[in-house]
Motif scaffolding. Sequence first.
Motif, PDB file in Angstrom:
ATOM      1  N   ARG A  82       0.822  -1.210   0.000  1.00 23.95           N
ATOM      2  CA  ARG A  82       0.000   0.000   0.000  1.00 23.95           C
ATOM      3  C   ARG A  82       0.858   1.264   0.000  1.00 23.95           C
ATOM      4  O   ARG A  82       0.497   2.266  -0.603  1.00 23.95           O
ATOM      5  N   VAL A  83       2.001   1.220   0.674  1.00 16.68           N
ATOM      6  CA  VAL A  83       2.892   2.373   0.732  1.00 16.68           C
ATOM      7  C   VAL A  83       3.749   2.453  -0.530  1.00 16.68           C
ATOM      8  O   VAL A  83       3.977   3.527  -1.089  1.00 16.68           O
ATOM      9  N   GLY A  84       4.221   1.314  -1.002  1.00 14.64           N
ATOM     10  CA  GLY A  84       5.121   1.287  -2.141  1.00 14.64           C
ATOM     11  C   GLY A  84       6.571   1.394  -1.712  1.00 14.64           C
ATOM     12  O   GLY A  84       6.896   1.497  -0.525  1.00 14.64           O
ATOM     13  N   LEU A  85       7.474   1.392  -2.682  1.00 12.28           N
ATOM     14  CA  LEU A  85       8.914   1.340  -2.418  1.00 12.28           C
ATOM     15  C   LEU A  85       9.540   2.724  -2.541  1.00 12.28           C
ATOM     16  O   LEU A  85       9.185   3.504  -3.439  1.00 12.28           O
ATOM     17  N   ASP A  86      10.494   3.012  -1.660  1.00 11.47           N
ATOM     18  CA  ASP A  86      11.186   4.291  -1.730  1.00 11.47           C
ATOM     19  C   ASP A  86      12.220   4.273  -2.860  1.00 11.47           C
ATOM     20  O   ASP A  86      12.404   3.262  -3.553  1.00 11.47           O
TER      21      ASP A  86
ATOM     22  N   PHE B 193       6.042  -2.130 -13.188  1.00  7.92           N
ATOM     23  CA  PHE B 193       6.674  -2.014 -11.878  1.00  7.92           C
ATOM     24  C   PHE B 193       6.649  -0.571 -11.367  1.00  7.92           C
ATOM     25  O   PHE B 193       6.261  -0.303 -10.226  1.00  7.92           O
ATOM     26  N   LEU B 194       7.064   0.374 -12.199  1.00  6.65           N
ATOM     27  CA  LEU B 194       7.168   1.757 -11.740  1.00  6.65           C
ATOM     28  C   LEU B 194       5.821   2.336 -11.324  1.00  6.65           C
ATOM     29  O   LEU B 194       5.726   3.062 -10.320  1.00  6.65           O
ATOM     30  N   TYR B 195       4.764   2.020 -12.067  1.00  5.66           N
ATOM     31  CA  TYR B 195       3.465   2.631 -11.788  1.00  5.66           C
ATOM     32  C   TYR B 195       2.651   1.880 -10.739  1.00  5.66           C
ATOM     33  O   TYR B 195       1.693   2.435 -10.200  1.00  5.66           O
ATOM     34  N   THR B 196       3.011   0.653 -10.417  1.00  7.28           N
ATOM     35  CA  THR B 196       2.282  -0.067  -9.362  1.00  7.28           C
ATOM     36  C   THR B 196       3.034  -0.094  -8.038  1.00  7.28           C
ATOM     37  O   THR B 196       2.411  -0.218  -6.985  1.00  7.28           O
ATOM     38  N   SER B 197       4.346   0.048  -8.055  1.00  5.72           N
ATOM     39  CA  SER B 197       5.125  -0.323  -6.876  1.00  5.72           C
ATOM     40  C   SER B 197       5.992   0.771  -6.286  1.00  5.72           C
ATOM     41  O   SER B 197       6.487   0.620  -5.172  1.00  5.72           O
ATOM     42  N   ALA B 198       6.225   1.860  -7.019  1.00  4.57           N
ATOM     43  CA  ALA B 198       6.970   2.976  -6.426  1.00  4.57           C
ATOM     44  C   ALA B 198       6.052   3.751  -5.477  1.00  4.57           C
ATOM     45  O   ALA B 198       4.863   3.907  -5.736  1.00  4.57           O
TER      46      ALA B 198
ATOM     47  N   VAL C 230       5.284  -5.050  -6.177  1.00  4.09           N
ATOM     48  CA  VAL C 230       6.022  -5.057  -4.914  1.00  4.09           C
ATOM     49  C   VAL C 230       5.930  -6.389  -4.173  1.00  4.09           C
ATOM     50  O   VAL C 230       6.894  -6.792  -3.515  1.00  4.09           O
ATOM     51  N   ASN C 231       4.839  -7.120  -4.276  1.00  6.51           N
ATOM     52  CA  ASN C 231       4.732  -8.378  -3.547  1.00  6.51           C
ATOM     53  C   ASN C 231       5.349  -9.562  -4.276  1.00  6.51           C
ATOM     54  O   ASN C 231       5.345 -10.672  -3.757  1.00  6.51           O
ATOM     55  N   ASN C 232       5.850  -9.330  -5.476  1.00  6.56           N
ATOM     56  CA  ASN C 232       6.545 -10.397  -6.198  1.00  6.56           C
ATOM     57  C   ASN C 232       8.055 -10.171  -6.205  1.00  6.56           C
ATOM     58  O   ASN C 232       8.748 -10.553  -7.149  1.00  6.56           O
ATOM     59  N   MET C 233       8.538  -9.580  -5.128  1.00  9.87           N
ATOM     60  CA  MET C 233       9.976  -9.406  -4.930  1.00  9.87           C
ATOM     61  C   MET C 233      10.253  -9.299  -3.438  1.00  9.87           C
ATOM     62  O   MET C 233       9.392  -8.871  -2.663  1.00  9.87           O
ATOM     63  N   MET C 234      11.436  -9.718  -3.018  1.00 12.98           N
ATOM     64  CA  MET C 234      11.842  -9.609  -1.624  1.00 12.98           C
ATOM     65  C   MET C 234      13.262  -9.077  -1.567  1.00 12.98           C
ATOM     66  O   MET C 234      14.085  -9.357  -2.444  1.00 12.98           O
ATOM     67  N   PHE C 235      13.567  -8.307  -0.500  1.00 16.49           N
ATOM     68  CA  PHE C 235      14.822  -7.579  -0.398  1.00 16.49           C
ATOM     69  C   PHE C 235      15.639  -8.044   0.798  1.00 16.49           C
ATOM     70  O   PHE C 235      15.099  -8.391   1.856  1.00 16.49           O
TER      71      PHE C 235
END
Length: 410
Positions: free
Chosen positions: A155-159, A301-306, A265-270
């Motif tokens: 919901r927040v997305g990635l920095d 990716f950019l429009y759903t997860s940033a 974002v939910n199809n990747m882990m860091f």
Amino acid sequence: MPQLNKHDLEALLRPTLGQDLAVESFTSEALTQPGENYGSTMLAIEVSIRERKDDTSHNLSLVAKLVPPTEFLWKLFDSPNTFCKEITCYTSVKMEINKLQNEKCIPKDKYLDVFPKCYGARTTLSEEIGDKADKNAAILLENLKAANYRLGDRRVGLDLKHVQLVVSKLGHFHALTVALKILKPQIFKDTVLKACKPHTASFDEAEMQANTLRLLQGLKVIPGCEIYLEKIQKASEMSNKTQLDKSLLPPREPYAAFSHTDLWVNNMMFCYDNENNPVGVKFLDFQGVVYHSPVKDLLFFLYTSAAEGVRAKHHEELIRLYHRNFIDCLKDMGCDIGPFTFQTLLDEIEEFALSEVDHVLFMLKPICADKSEVPELSGIDLESLYQEPNEIYKRKAKEFIIDYAQRGWL
């Protein structure tokens, strides 16, 4: 909910870990919360195994990926085909990408390792992995949480740091499959194109039209978006047609690559360093891979997860970062980078940006949903997927639509 027993685990693990392996005990529990995964049942499994040859025991932390629990989801994700595609990614595509990097003596700091380890897989109860999966299909992967990998907040997305890391690795990832296509065309055909075989569209034409109307109904309540509804409808209808007839929007050379199609974002882990900076990423869920334009992955990716504002402030920088990693990888592979100029990448984006409109707007619904709004897997149907938009969705959808329109892509 689908489950595995002791015999299943032994049969899945032995081809990788040895035929003398025995499962002494195991525990199993649901891995994901509602809204985190739709195309499969995910279990966290702790296994105690014993090696008979030296009578030693140790534990494995695994993730079991099993078929979804309902006929609706089975059809929606075309599980008989998509499970086979994902298994091919872990058993063949990953191996050939790693082999190519080893042959080119790629140093550790440039070596791409975005696939989680696969411990075993099956399409049916047969020992042979076939071209069609049934309800017994299963994939055993390493549990990345046990290796200190973490999910982002959908919901927040990635920095910016996370987005830069993903964009860099994504450019590298796509370029490796292009290099494999150039350098080993037959192996590329036998592995990547096998994984990318077309799968059945989730809905027929009438169902797709109904879904478009549901999508538009949700957008009507967002102030400032009403003037774009006609263009969005045309984009959605075009997307429907290309799902039913792939020849209407074919991949273009030379950029055509192994495309994930669901990289959010939910199809990747860091994983992180001591200062909590992201230093590594693993990509997950390769069920929908296709041979198509890599920019579709990049835009999705950019429009759903940033996180809100990140992409808008750094759009050109991120596109250039992707391109730089793409061509640097091709150089390391010894490939001619002449056809892959920055301008040709921009041309590729212009060609395929419109095809992601429906995809992004649909996927933002579950991404933005509050946990209390997301049903369990067994309760998901079309109505739940097109529920009334919340405020986060309204903001993100509006930002996406206006930005696309201003760039001339809508």
